[in-house]
Motif scaffolding. Structure first.
Motif, PDB file in Angstrom:
ATOM      1  N   PRO A   1       1.083  67.059  56.019  1.00  9.38           N
ATOM      2  CA  PRO A   1       2.321  67.130  56.750  1.00  9.38           C
ATOM      3  C   PRO A   1       2.226  66.348  57.923  1.00  9.38           C
ATOM      4  CG  PRO A   1       1.412  69.482  56.435  1.00  9.38           C
ATOM      5  CD  PRO A   1       0.413  68.510  55.875  1.00  9.38           C
ATOM      6  N   LYS A   2       3.266  65.733  58.452  1.00  6.41           N
ATOM      7  CA  LYS A   2       3.281  64.805  59.412  1.00  6.41           C
ATOM      8  C   LYS A   2       2.816  65.346  60.685  1.00  6.41           C
ATOM      9  CE  LYS A   2       7.010  61.786  57.664  1.00  6.41           C
ATOM     10  NZ  LYS A   2       8.234  61.132  57.838  1.00  6.41           N
ATOM     11  N   PRO A   3       2.318  65.003  61.523  1.00 12.22           N
ATOM     12  CA  PRO A   3       1.702  65.385  62.934  1.00 12.22           C
ATOM     13  C   PRO A   3       2.900  66.049  63.806  1.00 12.22           C
ATOM     14  CG  PRO A   3       1.316  63.297  62.812  1.00 12.22           C
ATOM     15  CD  PRO A   3       1.830  63.399  61.663  1.00 12.22           C
ATOM     16  N   TRP A   4       2.632  66.942  64.391  1.00 11.96           N
ATOM     17  CA  TRP A   4       3.436  67.203  65.591  1.00 11.96           C
ATOM     18  C   TRP A   4       2.962  66.860  66.801  1.00 11.96           C
ATOM     19  CZ3 TRP A   4       8.042  70.415  65.318  1.00 11.96           C
ATOM     20  CH2 TRP A   4       8.512  70.875  64.021  1.00 11.96           C
ATOM     21  N   HIS A   5       3.955  66.645  67.926  1.00 15.76           N
ATOM     22  CA  HIS A   5       3.577  66.326  69.154  1.00 15.76           C
ATOM     23  C   HIS A   5       3.807  67.309  70.069  1.00 15.76           C
ATOM     24  CE1 HIS A   5       3.451  62.021  68.016  1.00 15.76           C
ATOM     25  NE2 HIS A   5       4.604  62.163  67.245  1.00 15.76           N
ATOM     26  N   VAL A   6       2.752  68.024  70.617  1.00 13.30           N
ATOM     27  CA  VAL A   6       2.964  69.120  71.494  1.00 13.30           C
ATOM     28  C   VAL A   6       2.838  69.059  72.939  1.00 13.30           C
ATOM     29  CG1 VAL A   6       1.944  71.425  71.933  1.00 13.30           C
ATOM     30  CG2 VAL A   6       2.077  70.531  69.491  1.00 13.30           C
TER      31      VAL A   6
ATOM     32  N   GLU B   1       7.449  72.453  58.472  1.00 12.76           N
ATOM     33  CA  GLU B   1       7.896  71.046  58.178  1.00 12.76           C
ATOM     34  C   GLU B   1       8.884  70.669  59.434  1.00 12.76           C
ATOM     35  OE1 GLU B   1      10.213  71.522  54.595  1.00 12.76           O
ATOM     36  OE2 GLU B   1       8.244  71.695  53.438  1.00 12.76           O
ATOM     37  N   ALA B   2       9.116  69.320  59.567  1.00  9.45           N
ATOM     38  CA  ALA B   2       9.822  68.464  60.505  1.00  9.45           C
ATOM     39  C   ALA B   2      11.046  69.220  60.779  1.00  9.45           C
ATOM     40  CB  ALA B   2      10.149  67.005  60.177  1.00  9.45           C
ATOM     41  N   GLY B   3      11.347  69.346  62.178  1.00 11.96           N
ATOM     42  CA  GLY B   3      12.589  69.835  62.609  1.00 11.96           C
ATOM     43  C   GLY B   3      12.526  71.382  62.550  1.00 11.96           C
ATOM     44  N   GLU B   4      11.763  71.982  61.830  1.00  8.08           N
ATOM     45  CA  GLU B   4      11.966  73.613  61.707  1.00  8.08           C
ATOM     46  C   GLU B   4      11.240  74.482  62.729  1.00  8.08           C
ATOM     47  OE1 GLU B   4      11.414  75.168  57.038  1.00  8.08           O
ATOM     48  OE2 GLU B   4       9.578  74.284  57.888  1.00  8.08           O
ATOM     49  N   LYS B   5      12.084  75.535  62.970  1.00  7.95           N
ATOM     50  CA  LYS B   5      11.491  76.479  63.957  1.00  7.95           C
ATOM     51  C   LYS B   5      10.371  77.201  63.267  1.00  7.95           C
ATOM     52  CE  LYS B   5      14.845  79.164  65.100  1.00  7.95           C
ATOM     53  NZ  LYS B   5      15.030  80.623  65.536  1.00  7.95           N
TER      54      LYS B   5
ATOM     55  N   MET C   1      -1.255  66.830  65.730  1.00  8.46           N
ATOM     56  CA  MET C   1      -1.243  68.409  65.642  1.00  8.46           C
ATOM     57  C   MET C   1      -0.737  68.900  64.375  1.00  8.46           C
ATOM     58  SD  MET C   1      -2.264  71.453  67.117  1.00  8.46           S
ATOM     59  CE  MET C   1      -2.161  71.259  68.872  1.00  8.46           C
ATOM     60  N   GLN C   2      -1.326  69.649  63.621  1.00  3.94           N
ATOM     61  CA  GLN C   2      -0.588  70.399  62.318  1.00  3.94           C
ATOM     62  C   GLN C   2      -0.154  71.839  62.640  1.00  3.94           C
ATOM     63  OE1 GLN C   2      -2.974  70.404  58.726  1.00  3.94           O
ATOM     64  NE2 GLN C   2      -1.629  71.857  57.915  1.00  3.94           N
ATOM     65  N   LEU C   3       0.900  72.258  62.438  1.00  2.00           N
ATOM     66  CA  LEU C   3       1.300  73.420  62.659  1.00  2.00           C
ATOM     67  C   LEU C   3       1.263  74.397  61.431  1.00  2.00           C
ATOM     68  CD1 LEU C   3       4.337  73.037  64.835  1.00  2.00           C
ATOM     69  CD2 LEU C   3       1.855  73.075  65.567  1.00  2.00           C
TER      70      LEU C   3
END
Length: 296
Positions: free
Chosen positions: A166-171, A35-39, A1-3
């Motif tokens: 961007p690296k994918p997010w796990h939702v 980005e990784a780790g961001e709110k 998932m991309q945000l």
């Protein structure tokens, strides 16, 4: 998932801030990838400052879009109303032209998705964000692919590393279900853990639909769910928590229970943090953004 996240910032005349990216023919709202780790709201403030040199504060999420055809597949787009709190408007490498305009005065075409986000943000006064299924048309996907290919060629000519998606997010999706007393209901999983009702995001389906389906076995009578909170978790994880607007009125399923203490003893650590930090108002309230320290 991309945000991704975008912001609608207006001046004292009601004009909105829009930008024109280098080598793109369409105007757009400022914003970009989380980005990784961001709110999500922190990512928007960073992106707007990088692109426009303005310092802004996101104050209200106006829409959440799900696009199954994003640059990397599944894509969530968060759009906020923001307030300017400093800085001086200037062009940047990411915005060759920019300014405050009304929709009819923008000096060029605005990208259709950004037009929808802008119009909706200006017209929506509700604290509840609008959840919108927004698959990208094929023509727009082809244009986007060409843009990214051009970007890679420019990097190669300049001896820069190739542009990386961007690296994918796990939702994960969490449904907040309350009994008539207003207490959150929990479940006991097969492995003995106590958790809030939840499920990993299933590709190809809108998150709010998944939240409703998750609540359906528990005899929720109201289909409406509010995106109550978005939690940033370690290891590129994100939790979308949906609060159903009416408490459970019929007896819950056998595996749902209201513990004598909230949160229950031995509950999953992330869900414990969520249950103790999330606002649970009786009236609709803006979406809450928070960062947790425990693993999902």
């Amino acid at each position: 998932m991309q945000l991704s996240t975008y912001g609608v910032t207006t001046n004292q005349f009601g004009q909105a801030l829009v930008i024109l990216h280098p080598r793109l023919p369409f105007w757009s709202l400022p914003g970009g990838a989380v980005e990784a780790g961001e709110k999500v709201d922190d990512a928007l403030a960073r992106e707007i400052e990088e692109e426009t040199h303005l310092k802004t504060m996101p104050v209200r999420l106006t829409s959440l879009e799900y696009d199954p055809h994003g640059p990397s597949g599944d894509h969530l787009i968060f759009t906020f109303r923001t307030l300017q709190r400093g800085g001086e408007l200037q062009p940047s490498p990411e915005a060759r032209s920019l300014g405050f305009y009304t929709l009819t005065d923008i000096p060029g075409p605005i990208a259709p998705p950004h037009r929808w986000r802008l119009e909706h943000a200006l017209n929506n006064q509700s604290p509840i964000p609008h959840c919108h299924h927004a698959p990208t048309p094929l023509s727009w996907r082809l244009l986007r692919a060409f843009y990214y290919q051009q970007k890679n060629w420019r990097h190669q000519i300049s001896n820069l590393p190739s542009w990386q998606k961007p690296k994918p997010w796990h939702v994960q999706i969490i449904s907040l279900i309350r009994n008539p007393d207003g207490n959150l209901l929990w479940q006991q999983t097969n492995n003995g853990h106590t958790t809030l009702p939840h499920t990993p995001f299933q590709t190809g389906q809108q998150p709010w639909v998944q939240a409703t389906q998750l609540a359906h076995p528990y005899q929720i009578t109201s289909p409406a769910a509010q995106l109550a909170a978005v939690y940033t978790l370690p290891q590129q994880n994100l939790a979308l928590t949906f609060l159903f607007d009416t408490p459970l009125t019929s007896p819950p399923a056998n595996h749902l229970f209201a513990p004598s203490s909230q949160p229950p003893t031995h509950a999953q650590p992330t869900h414990t943090q969520i249950s103790t930090t999330i606002p649970l108002p009786n009236e609709p309230a803006p979406t809450f953004f928070h960062k947790l320290t425990n693993e999902a």
